[in-house]
Design an enzyme around this catalytic site. Structure first.
Site, mmCIF file in Angstrom:
data_model
loop_
_atom_site.group_PDB
_atom_site.id
_atom_site.type_symbol
_atom_site.label_atom_id
_atom_site.label_comp_id
_atom_site.label_asym_id
_atom_site.label_seq_id
_atom_site.Cartn_x
_atom_site.Cartn_y
_atom_site.Cartn_z
ATOM 1 N N ARG A 122 0.843 -1.196 0.000
ATOM 2 C CA ARG A 122 0.000 0.000 0.000
ATOM 3 C C ARG A 122 0.883 1.254 0.000
ATOM 4 O O ARG A 122 1.943 1.276 0.590
ATOM 5 C CB ARG A 122 -0.887 -0.041 1.247
ATOM 6 C CG ARG A 122 -2.034 0.960 1.252
ATOM 7 C CD ARG A 122 -3.079 0.543 2.269
ATOM 8 N NE ARG A 122 -4.045 1.616 2.484
ATOM 9 C CZ ARG A 122 -4.114 2.355 3.563
ATOM 10 N NH1 ARG A 122 -3.253 2.153 4.553
ATOM 11 N NH2 ARG A 122 -5.028 3.277 3.693
ATOM 12 N N LYS A 187 2.351 -8.503 11.514
ATOM 13 C CA LYS A 187 1.813 -8.590 10.152
ATOM 14 C C LYS A 187 2.165 -9.919 9.495
ATOM 15 O O LYS A 187 3.327 -10.315 9.435
ATOM 16 C CB LYS A 187 2.348 -7.432 9.301
ATOM 17 C CG LYS A 187 1.760 -7.390 7.896
ATOM 18 C CD LYS A 187 2.089 -6.095 7.204
ATOM 19 C CE LYS A 187 1.558 -6.065 5.790
ATOM 20 N NZ LYS A 187 1.734 -4.758 5.154
ATOM 21 N N ARG A 322 -2.743 2.557 13.508
ATOM 22 C CA ARG A 322 -1.664 2.086 14.370
ATOM 23 C C ARG A 322 -2.214 1.830 15.763
ATOM 24 O O ARG A 322 -3.165 2.486 16.192
ATOM 25 C CB ARG A 322 -0.550 3.142 14.486
ATOM 26 C CG ARG A 322 0.195 3.416 13.196
ATOM 27 C CD ARG A 322 1.256 2.380 12.912
ATOM 28 N NE ARG A 322 2.081 2.751 11.779
ATOM 29 C CZ ARG A 322 1.801 2.463 10.518
ATOM 30 N NH1 ARG A 322 0.681 1.830 10.231
ATOM 31 N NH2 ARG A 322 2.618 2.817 9.542
#
Length: 324
Positions: A122, A187, A322
């Protein structure tokens, strides 16, 4: 990537196949097999190492990978799939390839790679793409309901990836708005949806995914904490071919459902998988930050925050989420 460029890699790919068993192979043995000198083998090995593969050389024994490689097999995947599959081992970007070639492909066509030289995430970030360690996977999809309906697509695809991995036995995989998969607050995968064009009422989209499977890179190289699928399965990892087959089936099921129901068909499921539900988070929009408690997504796919002003909804664009 052009066919000529691919051909120049053919010998390197054959050497990788030989080394993929994790055993020692001498330079002499490899040279005889491919009809080239040991010096030429050594040169090819150096080129292979630039693709993120660790190869050890031991005097008197030869070359050995740091660990065996589970290579993708286009025939195995194609036999289990109802859509065209292209395996291009070395590619710039699977998304870019489909964006460039979708004109002569049916909707649902898939491109997979072992290594991307220009994998992207992204907002143009580079996606780390070592050879054979992860999964680089893109699908072309003709969205009949048009470009306006594409807004929540990365959220629905996130649900599809969890469905596929849970079907293989994975547990505790979560979603992060708008396009990431998480495992234990790290992630695991990223999704990138790109639009090529709109014709009539149809939107032509390429949906890409980078999934960490067994990546051996120092955590410091990547700007955020990351996890491998191997950790999720605690060493009992399905083959990468099985993972691809499961993903293709799950993506097709979800995309067909999305055409009919839109984002509304996925809100409840997405919210049940939200990694930041009821946790303090912040949204970063350029120089501005908004702090609040994550409350999942709404029917349009916007992120909902409980702030001092009450419930506030924010939609896509240049927003980063976040942990606060």
């Amino acid at each position: 990537m052009s066919e000529n460029k691919y051909k120049q890699h053919t010998l390197k790919l054959e050497i990788i196949k030989q080394l993929s068993d994790g055993q020692f192979h001498s330079g002499e043995e490899l040279g005889e097999q491919f009809g080239i000198s040991r010096a030429a083998i050594s040169k090819h090995i150096k080129g292979i190492q630039q693709w993120g593969i660790t190869i050890h050389r031991v005097q008197g024994k030869g070359y050995q990978l740091s660990q065996p490689l589970d290579l993708l097999n286009a025939e195995v995947i194609q036999q289990a799939s109802s859509v065209p599959i292209e395996l291009i081992p070395i590619i710039d970007s699977t998304n870019q390839y489909l964006l460039n070639t979708m004109g002569d492909k049916p909707s649902g066509s898939v491109c997979i790679a072992e290594y991307q030289s220009q994998g992207r995430g992204r907002r143009g970030r580079q996606w780390q793409s070592p050879y054979g360690s992860n999964l680089y996977f893109s699908m072309y999809w003709k969205l009949e309901s048009g470009v306006a309906a594409a807004m929540g697509l990365s959220l629905a695809i996130g649900v599809a990836i969890v469905d596929a991995l849970q079907g293989l036995g994975a547990q505790d995989i979560k979603l992060k708005w708008p396009n990431d998969l998480y495992y234990q607050d790290k992630k695991l995968a990223g999704i990138l949806v790109e639009m090529s064009a709109q014709t009539g009422g149809e939107a032509h989209l390429v949906i890409g995914m980078g999934l960490n499977i067994d990546m051996q890179i120092d955590q410091e190289v990547i700007e955020q904490p990351w996890a491998n699928l191997n950790q999720v399965f605690q060493g009992a990892l399905p083959s990468r071919n099985e993972i691809v087959i499961a993903l293709i089936q799950a993506w097709h099921t979800v995309l067909e459902q999305y055409e009919v129901q839109g984002m509304q068909g996925f809100v409840e499921r997405w919210n049940a998988l939200d990694n930041f539900k009821d946790k303090p988070i912040k949204l970063i929009m350029g120089d501005k930050e908004v702090h609040g408690i994550g409350k999942g997504i709404n029917a349009q796919g916007g992120i909902v925050l409980q702030t001092e002003q009450g419930l506030e909804t924010y939609v896509g664009g240049e927003i980063s989420l976040r942990k606060a």
